[in-house]
Design an enzyme around this catalytic site. Sequence first.
Site, PDB file in Angstrom:
ATOM      1  N   ASP A 195       0.860  -1.175   0.000  1.00  0.00           N
ATOM      2  CA  ASP A 195       0.000   0.000   0.000  1.00  0.00           C
ATOM      3  C   ASP A 195       0.902   1.233   0.000  1.00  0.00           C
ATOM      4  OD1 ASP A 195      -1.948   1.884   0.348  1.00  0.00           O
ATOM      5  OD2 ASP A 195      -2.697   1.106   2.248  1.00  0.00           O
ATOM      6  N   ASP A 234      -7.876  -7.243   0.921  1.00  0.00           N
ATOM      7  CA  ASP A 234      -6.979  -7.278   2.076  1.00  0.00           C
ATOM      8  C   ASP A 234      -7.702  -6.651   3.248  1.00  0.00           C
ATOM      9  OD1 ASP A 234      -5.543  -4.484   3.107  1.00  0.00           O
ATOM     10  OD2 ASP A 234      -6.446  -4.334   1.123  1.00  0.00           O
TER      11      ASP A 234
END
Length: 373
Positions: A89, A262
């Site tokens: 990320d 996720d």
Amino acid sequence: MSFEKLGEDGKARRGRLTFPRGVVETPAFMPVGTYGTVKGMLPRDIEEIGAHIILGNTFHLMLRPGTEVVKAHGDLHDFTQWQGPILTDSGGFQVFSLGEMRKITEQGVTFRSPVDGSKVELSPEIAIQVQRDLGSDIVMIFDECTPYPATEKQAKESMELSLRWAERSKRAHEGNPAALFGIVQGGMYESLRDQSLEGLEKIGFDGYAIGGLSVGEPKEDMIRILDHLPPKMPEDKPRYLMGVGRPEDIVEAVRRGVDMFDCVMPTRNARNGYLFTSAGIVKIRNAKNRHDTGPLDERCDCYTCKHFSKSYLHHLDKCGEMLGSQLNTIHNLRFYQNLMSGLRGAIEAGTLSDFVSEFYALRGETVPPLGDS
């Protein structure tokens, strides 16, 4: 990275991501290893529960231990000894989470480090370089996570800033063989989501993520965006729903055409004794589990369910033993991987409707309707 669509059942997609480091079957759930570790899990444990890709976090790894420490080992795979693919990320959501502690400008974001209070700058160029240094297999663009609630004007300004940052992210990524994913923003406004997606497609990415959901909005708003957006996303690219992780939310997103997920929920909840089973939630610290000699979930094949009773897990939780958190985490993550495997098999067989009906029936719930988009 390459993506191959292997089949469909309604809007749901069965696919395969192929990386130099391995193959990931989709729909896929990625355990979160924020600081380079999935909490309570050895790399071999992650393999054994059936995960083939994990998530790391640019924001946290940049601050601690820092890329120079990671690079001294080679990259994040060498540092952590996880040799499968890693998605990182970009840090946009973590910056969003800082609230008033950060300042956003056209250039990027400045904030005080939560580690030592020092002033830190994060921009598209820095975020992309950090991910290059980490050796990520999937790199995420740097974006602004639109807060909830936001007026249409606020959401539009935020989305347009994210598009400008997306262009800079793409330029900064040049020469990196890793995949680069764009992130669709636009808050709860379908028209802004469409504009964001259109702008990202013009820039061109290897995959497309849906950001800015599960940030406090009512579930019906999240479902409304999921009814609207995935069918408009490129058919030949993977679709990733960021940070959404309740089992039922994953099922509903898969029904609407999402491929990747996720969330910290299975690992965080495991450490708090909040366990997912085919029949719903088990709160292991509740007194009723003290004398229950049965397994946590008779339908589960994880190490925890094959070897230990609810009574033992209750005992470990009450004593604060670290083994309890480990066994709980193994179970929760295996539950998620079994869910994804079941979804993949059902899509392949054309029996997704039956799978979804059974999923809800075991929980004593009815199947929610699909939207008409």
